[in-house]
Scaffold this motif. Sequence first.
Motif, mmCIF file in Angstrom:
data_model
loop_
_atom_site.group_PDB
_atom_site.id
_atom_site.type_symbol
_atom_site.label_atom_id
_atom_site.label_comp_id
_atom_site.label_asym_id
_atom_site.label_seq_id
_atom_site.Cartn_x
_atom_site.Cartn_y
_atom_site.Cartn_z
ATOM 1 N N UNK A 49 -0.235 -4.638 4.264
ATOM 2 C CA UNK A 49 -0.478 -3.302 4.779
ATOM 3 C C UNK A 49 -1.261 -2.101 4.245
ATOM 4 N N UNK A 100 -1.460 1.828 5.506
ATOM 5 C CA UNK A 100 -0.737 2.217 6.661
ATOM 6 C C UNK A 100 -1.709 3.688 6.015
ATOM 7 N N UNK A 101 -2.171 4.359 7.459
ATOM 8 C CA UNK A 101 -3.045 5.569 7.856
ATOM 9 C C UNK A 101 -3.738 5.377 5.528
ATOM 10 N N UNK A 102 -4.064 7.039 5.985
ATOM 11 C CA UNK A 102 -4.135 7.343 4.454
ATOM 12 C C UNK A 102 -4.364 6.125 3.366
ATOM 13 N N UNK A 103 -4.772 5.898 2.339
ATOM 14 C CA UNK A 103 -4.352 4.752 1.623
ATOM 15 C C UNK A 103 -2.956 5.845 0.596
ATOM 16 N N UNK A 104 -1.816 5.182 0.146
ATOM 17 C CA UNK A 104 -0.602 5.981 -0.665
ATOM 18 C C UNK A 104 -0.780 5.543 -2.194
ATOM 19 N N UNK A 105 -1.038 5.852 -2.941
ATOM 20 C CA UNK A 105 -1.622 5.711 -4.095
ATOM 21 C C UNK A 105 -0.961 6.519 -5.727
ATOM 22 N N UNK A 129 -10.439 1.626 -0.697
ATOM 23 C CA UNK A 129 -11.037 -0.098 -1.163
ATOM 24 C C UNK A 129 -9.370 -0.124 -2.251
ATOM 25 N N UNK A 171 -7.159 -0.890 -0.111
ATOM 26 C CA UNK A 171 -7.154 -2.401 0.812
ATOM 27 C C UNK A 171 -6.938 -3.619 -0.442
ATOM 28 N N UNK A 190 -17.548 -6.016 -1.313
ATOM 29 C CA UNK A 190 -16.705 -6.671 0.166
ATOM 30 C C UNK A 190 -17.549 -7.559 1.174
ATOM 31 N N UNK A 248 3.609 11.337 -2.506
ATOM 32 C CA UNK A 248 2.202 10.507 -2.508
ATOM 33 C C UNK A 248 2.162 9.983 -1.827
ATOM 34 N N UNK A 249 3.351 9.215 -0.675
ATOM 35 C CA UNK A 249 3.571 8.564 0.041
ATOM 36 C C UNK A 249 3.534 6.646 -0.174
ATOM 37 N N UNK A 250 3.700 6.279 -1.568
ATOM 38 C CA UNK A 250 3.603 5.529 -1.665
ATOM 39 C C UNK A 250 5.474 4.819 -1.359
ATOM 40 N N UNK A 304 5.974 3.479 1.342
ATOM 41 C CA UNK A 304 5.629 3.437 2.863
ATOM 42 C C UNK A 304 4.895 2.367 2.186
ATOM 43 N N UNK A 305 4.416 1.563 1.000
ATOM 44 C CA UNK A 305 3.663 1.035 0.156
ATOM 45 C C UNK A 305 4.651 0.048 0.176
ATOM 46 N N UNK A 363 7.342 -1.264 2.520
ATOM 47 C CA UNK A 363 6.196 -2.205 3.128
ATOM 48 C C UNK A 363 5.802 -3.671 2.858
ATOM 49 N N UNK A 364 5.774 -3.625 1.469
ATOM 50 C CA UNK A 364 5.593 -5.369 0.849
ATOM 51 C C UNK A 364 6.813 -5.473 0.606
#
Lengths: 306, 304
Positions: free
Chosen positions: A85, A87-92, A144, A147, B1, B108-110, B112-113, B116-117
Amino acid sequence: MQAMKESILSTHALSKRYGQRTVVDQLELQVDRGEVFGFLGPNGAGKTTTIRMALGLVEPTAGSVELFGSDVRTHGAQVLPRVGALVESPALYGYMSGRDNLRAVGRVLGGISESRMDEVLEVIHLRGRDGDRVNTYSLGMKQRLGLGLAMLNDPDLYILDEPANGLDPAGIAEIRDLLRELAAQGRTVFISSHVLSEIQQICDRVAIIQEGRLVTLSTVAQLTESGGEFIVIVERPEAALALVRTQPWGQKARLEDLQLVVPSPSGRGRDLVQFLAGHGHWPDVIRERQQSLEEIFLDLTGREAR
Amino acid sequence: MTATSISERGLSPAQARSPRASFAGAVGSELLKLRKQRLNWVMIALAVLLFGVMALGLGTSDQRQLLAKSPHTFFNNFLDIWTTTFQIGSGIVLLLVSARLMGMEYSAGTLRILLARGQGRLQLLAAKLLVLISLGLLLLAGYVILVGAYTAGTVIVLHGNLDPLRSLPPVAWQNLGLAALVQVVSIVCAVLLGTAAAVVGRSLAFAVGVAMSFYPADNFGALVLILLRSATHQSFWTKPSDVLLGANFNVLLQTLEPDHSSRPAFAVPVDHVDATHALVVIAAWAMLFLGGSIVLLLRRDVNQ
């Protein structure tokens, strides 16, 4: 005999309310294996909330989401590892390198080797920058890498919310090609994007939602088909229009930019040419009228093109 | 890609498509995140530097006479100083690290990553707590070795051998064990507090702010209650101080020690409290932090 379709993602009367505000309302969707499915809607239509519910991040107020035939709420641990997934902006993790970001998620997934990370880095064109801190990356590079995180364990289903955000035209084209390739390999792609021309090019089916409700769900081909209408350029369009409107099949004829938009008596272009020529209106140009997905989107959502 | 890039470059689906998610993997992921935070290494370096400065300061004071006269008092002084130092120092480090490790997932919103996995919310919390508590225990182990070596070195320098330490009564060593136990409790509480602050606030800034101000506010609160009691002559004001976390932590070691030899630093409950009371209050706070984190993490939507 037609092969039976396998549902990969489906929603059943899916609803989400925040207080009195209904964000998603009785949404029914079904995405089949190997499909590239476009999920469209204006800002605030409920796309991201739907995606978050599909990923188990947000609890539905009513209804359910099934992934691979299992309710995501009760079987999330089993089915979500099969979903990649964005979702919106990449969360890193900005303070870590690109490769360490892959490692951090890879360890959670389990069984992701360094060589697999090399492969993913190669595909997302970050091989030379994988040791740099993510905070130094451009938005496109972060996108990227996001992704890449989704691709890490080669999932069966990709759920991508605005994957083209921050990418230049070449990057967008690469994403398009990548998604096509994934679909060709049997992966299912559920994609939400504002780049409707890209959606039109890569999606098999699209759903359009507005104010949380499903407005339409159809194949791209059906949505954009001509409906039997032709654009005709003639010397005296007003006179030709008046003529056509005398016919039962020509009631919907109209002028657009001094071009005659008109149905054919039979649905075939040559019968229309024959009719017009028979009445002294020899067409200079005739072509089948196809609507773009963008036009359809704007029509269905009641928005003005800018 | 490009379209051909996947097949040409040979992504290996068979290898990649066999996820083996495990708790050990989740712990490994948290260890990586912790290890890569430069601030953590800076804090540890500063702590070692501070230790050196304090050690030099102690070395210059007049300890020789005290050691010769009363090794037990000398030992208790050392235990007081180094226990308080660790409790404050490790508290700051662990509160900050815990708040950051959890808070960054929200900011950082991580989060949800990871979710979600398919990473379970409780698994994520448990992995973080395990890593953070392990870090605290590692710090304690390192500190014990450092302080032990320093104390032994000081005794040898001042006395020529380790006889003063060998002559210590059993209660001194019992107090040392209790001090270590209190530090373990303090470590667990600091980690739970820092993590809870992040889960409640769902932001790094909130987490760090609350975590770092909790104990100062708590200690200051106890002092305010004492002042209120003095000003109003109402014993009512003493009750709240009995359930303050910091105040009970400050007095815990003393209440546990058989000879009650340690001197609490900072504010203590206004009423006399015993070890059971202090432990119950601390356990209640710890359960509140842990329970709150679990409930909020499980029940709330992830909109970050």
